[in-house]
Scaffold this active site. Structure first.
Site, PDB file in Angstrom:
ATOM      1  N   SER A 264      42.027  52.053  28.074  1.00  0.00           N
ATOM      2  CA  SER A 264      41.069  52.911  27.376  1.00  0.00           C
ATOM      3  C   SER A 264      41.404  54.392  27.409  1.00  0.00           C
ATOM      4  CB  SER A 264      39.666  52.698  27.957  1.00  0.00           C
ATOM      5  OG  SER A 264      39.638  53.033  29.336  1.00  0.00           O
TER       6      SER A 264
ATOM      7  N   HIS B 156      38.334  47.177  24.822  1.00  0.00           N
ATOM      8  CA  HIS B 156      38.775  48.094  23.769  1.00  0.00           C
ATOM      9  C   HIS B 156      39.703  47.428  22.759  1.00  0.00           C
ATOM     10  CE1 HIS B 156      37.121  51.967  25.204  1.00  0.00           C
ATOM     11  NE2 HIS B 156      37.189  51.379  26.386  1.00  0.00           N
TER      12      HIS B 156
ATOM     13  N   LYS C  68      30.954  48.255  22.399  1.00  0.00           N
ATOM     14  CA  LYS C  68      31.922  49.162  21.782  1.00  0.00           C
ATOM     15  C   LYS C  68      32.043  48.823  20.295  1.00  0.00           C
ATOM     16  CE  LYS C  68      34.208  50.431  26.051  1.00  0.00           C
ATOM     17  NZ  LYS C  68      33.220  49.859  27.004  1.00  0.00           N
TER      18      LYS C  68
END
Length: 397
Positions: free
Chosen positions: A187, A215, A245
């Site tokens: 990340s 991610h 996310k």
């Protein structure tokens, strides 16, 4: 407050401020979209600090799904999953997650962080060893510690070192089980784990494979993540992810074989002892996953915007490390300069937070930009102009 505690807090925070390591927490006063307002200021900010990769956190279709779920199911699940907190919206979410990830089953949790606290310790114990990439996320580190297994760090994405450590651990005869664990996308730097090589080493030394794809989901593999990107669904035992996310909601999940998911339902403590995610979150996340399975539109737009911003920053002379994903760090180095750079961007209308120790190593400060599918090219052009102005002003470029 006791004198001892007061002294500790005062001295420790003063030290962090002097080193440029004190993080000021801002209040976002609008929805967390591509343009936000912060701390009561009238000036709008181009937002490069959220993980809302696909813009789904503010998507009208997800809002409608959440509202409908509240009407039908209420605002809370009412119990832990093992008593009577498993609502139909939870099983629907898990069915869609399994189909999305290409696995037999999936289990949802209250956050991505809790996934790592839950899954690692449910399978690994003091008789085992975990081979962990040295740049793995804090939640992985804490999950490994909780398991009480021996933690053997290998150099970041160094496959020779991983093979060396795996061979030594296997050859020692000390361990009942050995796991290799890695982020799918790292990340802070935006680089991708070398999953094909990891899978090969795992096969050679009989390692359990564990990938945290927080991610990578929504960003790689046509949205299905890093494991799908490499076509390794049958080679990775644990696929971990977050719903907060690219999915745009809140919560987390583990996807894998049905027997693994059944075991986690029996032994993972956050599943057993914490109330299930709210129905609205489950329904909205399900809607997001269905949208990603139906269309590549947001996925394609994300990469278009990310490449546009990266190309622009590169042409200006900013250093971005080894990013292979939309995560776009501008490497500064010195912590105080990094904080100053971030503040100047803010003053000019670009919200990109400074990332410093302990999130990254000392001397590796950077401003991390997270372009999304919701940004327009006009917003990106405006941001690039600000980066050029502030970068030259501070002699960074």
């Amino acid at each position: 407050m006791s004198k001892v505690l007061h002294s500790f807090l005062t001295e420790s925070m003063a030290e962090l401020r002097s080193q440029g390591l004190y993080n000021e927490i801002d209040t976002v006063e609008t929805a967390n979209g591509p343009i936000i307002k912060v701390n009561g200021q009238e000036q709008e900010q181009i937002n490069f600090s959220s993980n809302n990769y696909l813009g789904l956190a503010t998507d009208q279709r997800l809002k409608a799904a959440a509202v409908e779920a509240i009407r039908n199911w209420g605002v809370g699940a009412g119990a832990v999953r093992t008593i009577n907190g498993t609502l139909k919206v939870h099983t629907q979410l898990e069915e869609r997650l399994a189909a999305f990830k290409g696995t037999e089953a999936a289990i949802s949790y209250q956050s991505g962080f809790k996934c790592n606290m839950a899954a690692i310790s449910a399978v690994m114990d003091k008789n085992d060893a975990i081979l962990s990439d040295e740049l793995n996320h804090a939640s992985i580190i804490d999950g490994c510690r909780l398991s009480r297994a021996d933690i053997i760090r290998f150099k970041h994405s160094d496959m020779d070192d991983l093979r060396k450590q795996a061979k030594a651990a296997k050859g020692s005869g000390r361990y009942r089980k050995i796991m290799v664990i890695t982020d799918g996308v790292f990340s802070m730097d935006g680089d991708i784990a070398k999953l094909p090589e990891i899978a090969e080493i795992a096969e050679d030394y009989e390692l359990i494979t564990y990938v945290d794809d927080a991610h990578g989901t929504g960003v790689l593999g046509n949205g299905a993540g890093t494991v799908k990107h490499f076509g390794l669904q049958d080679k990775v035992d644990f696929q971990i992810g977050t719903l907060s996310k690219a999915i745009g909601v809140a919560g987390g999940y583990v996807a894998g074989k049905k027997s693994l998911v059944d075991w986690l339902k029996l032994r993972s403590r956050p599943f057993l002892f914490s109330t299930a995610i709210p129905p609205a979150d489950a329904a909205a996340a399900t809607k997001a996953i269905e949208l990603l399975m139906e269309s590549r539109e947001l996925y394609v737009r994300l990469w278009e915007r990310a490449n546009y911003l990266k190309d622009g920053l590169q042409q200006l002379g900013f250093q971005m490390g080894n990013s292979e994903t939309p995560i776009t760090p501008c490497m500064i180095g010195d912590e105080t300069m990094t904080q100053t750079f971030s503040r100047r961007l803010f003053e000019e209308g670009v919200y990109a937070k400074a990332i410093v120790f302990p999130t990254v190593p000392k001397g590796a400060g950077r401003v991390r930009n997270m372009p999304t599918a919701a940004h327009t090219k006009e917003m990106l052009d405006q941001a690039l102009a600000v980066y050029e102005k502030v970068g030259k002003e501070m002699a960074i470029i």
